[in-house]
Write an enzyme that holds these catalytic residues in place. Sequence first.
Site, short mmCIF file in Angstrom:
data_model
loop_
_atom_site.label_atom_id
_atom_site.label_comp_id
_atom_site.label_asym_id
_atom_site.label_seq_id
_atom_site.Cartn_x
_atom_site.Cartn_y
_atom_site.Cartn_z
CG HIS A 165 32.97 33.40 48.87
ND1 HIS A 165 32.41 34.31 47.83
CD2 HIS A 165 34.13 34.22 48.88
CE1 HIS A 165 33.24 35.47 47.41
NE2 HIS A 165 34.11 35.46 48.45
C1 BDR Z 1 36.15 30.81 46.53
O1 BDR Z 1 37.57 30.99 46.56
C2 BDR Z 1 38.18 30.72 47.82
O2 BDR Z 1 39.06 31.87 48.06
C3 BDR Z 1 37.18 30.79 48.88
O3 BDR Z 1 37.55 29.78 49.78
C4 BDR Z 1 35.91 30.46 48.23
O4 BDR Z 1 35.76 29.01 47.81
C5 BDR Z 1 35.55 32.19 46.34
O5 BDR Z 1 36.01 32.74 44.97
#
Ligand code: BDR
Length: 318
Positions: free
Chosen positions: A245
């Site tokens: 992400h």
């Molecule tokens: C986001 O939530 C976290 O677990 C990850 O680092 C990312 O920023 C994804 O939903």
Amino acid sequence: MNKIPVIIDCDPGVDDSYAIALAKSHPNYEIVAITPVEGNVPAVFTRHNALCLRETFEMEHTKIAYGATEPLVRPYFRDASGTHGEGGIGGIKLPDPTRAPEEKPAWDVIYEEAVKYNGELVLFAVGPLTNIATALRKYPDLPKYIKRFVIMGGGTFGNVTATSETAEFNIWVDPTAAKEVFEKLEVYMVGLNATHAAAVEVKDFDEMLEITASGKNKQSDYLNKLTKFSKENSFERGQDNNVIHDALAIAADMNEDVVKFEKFYVYVEDREVENVGETVIDLKGESGKAPNCWVAMKVDQPLFVKMMKDMCKYYAEM
Ligand code: BDR
Ligand code: CA
């Protein structure tokens, strides 16, 4: 050419680590600060990880300024170590840091750097938005000093399935902060619809493993372990670590061909209702409200994956 000053507000974090590594590999960025916040794991871990990552990626000139330990209003009650491993970075043990953080908190450093660079600062936030909201409360004129504000968060669907299917984790952890931030800053929102469209396949992880294994330095070693964890934790243990992400938010600013944004009116649901933490997007323009947020709508997945491999090569060939 003058470098672009950037700050990465984050909760490292497996994908946060990739985001930092990607930004550091970009020849035009100067990472002036990293500001850890509570999120994937409690702040005690995100802080420690930020200090360790500064040394692993040899960011001598990068300030580490500690941010919030809990959300503005909601209790902090999430441990995402199922996704991010024990300690938040895949259970990987990095050498203890030798350098201390700044004495000033994250919000002061964000503001001071923004003023110092006089409107040139690119601010990334890839964790809950507590630090950014705190900075905006304390320094209402901060927006005029920010060139671009890019987040990983929100999107057209959610991933916090236990409580809400419409909320994304970062927004859901601190919806009060997110609501305030969306009202005060023009957000480039790289949400789940974009990050999932950029998911990494097994064959690409294998190539990243091969490249990082060929590098004989601490950066490649860390990226190799991180990639091994991401691959195993995605395809063998059912987590979504094949979706990197946070790195997509960085990639979106590095290369405008990776993500296509469209502007919509967006607000954050901050009340304790079923969809708390949802970024509600007026996709059809029915609210009559002026568009306020650039929403990532299309992704060039092959280009993103190429950028991740190029980043691995950059460190392997250092
Ligand atoms: C986001 O939530 C976290 O677990 C990850 O680092 C990312 O920023 C994804 O939903
Ligand atoms: Ca994150």
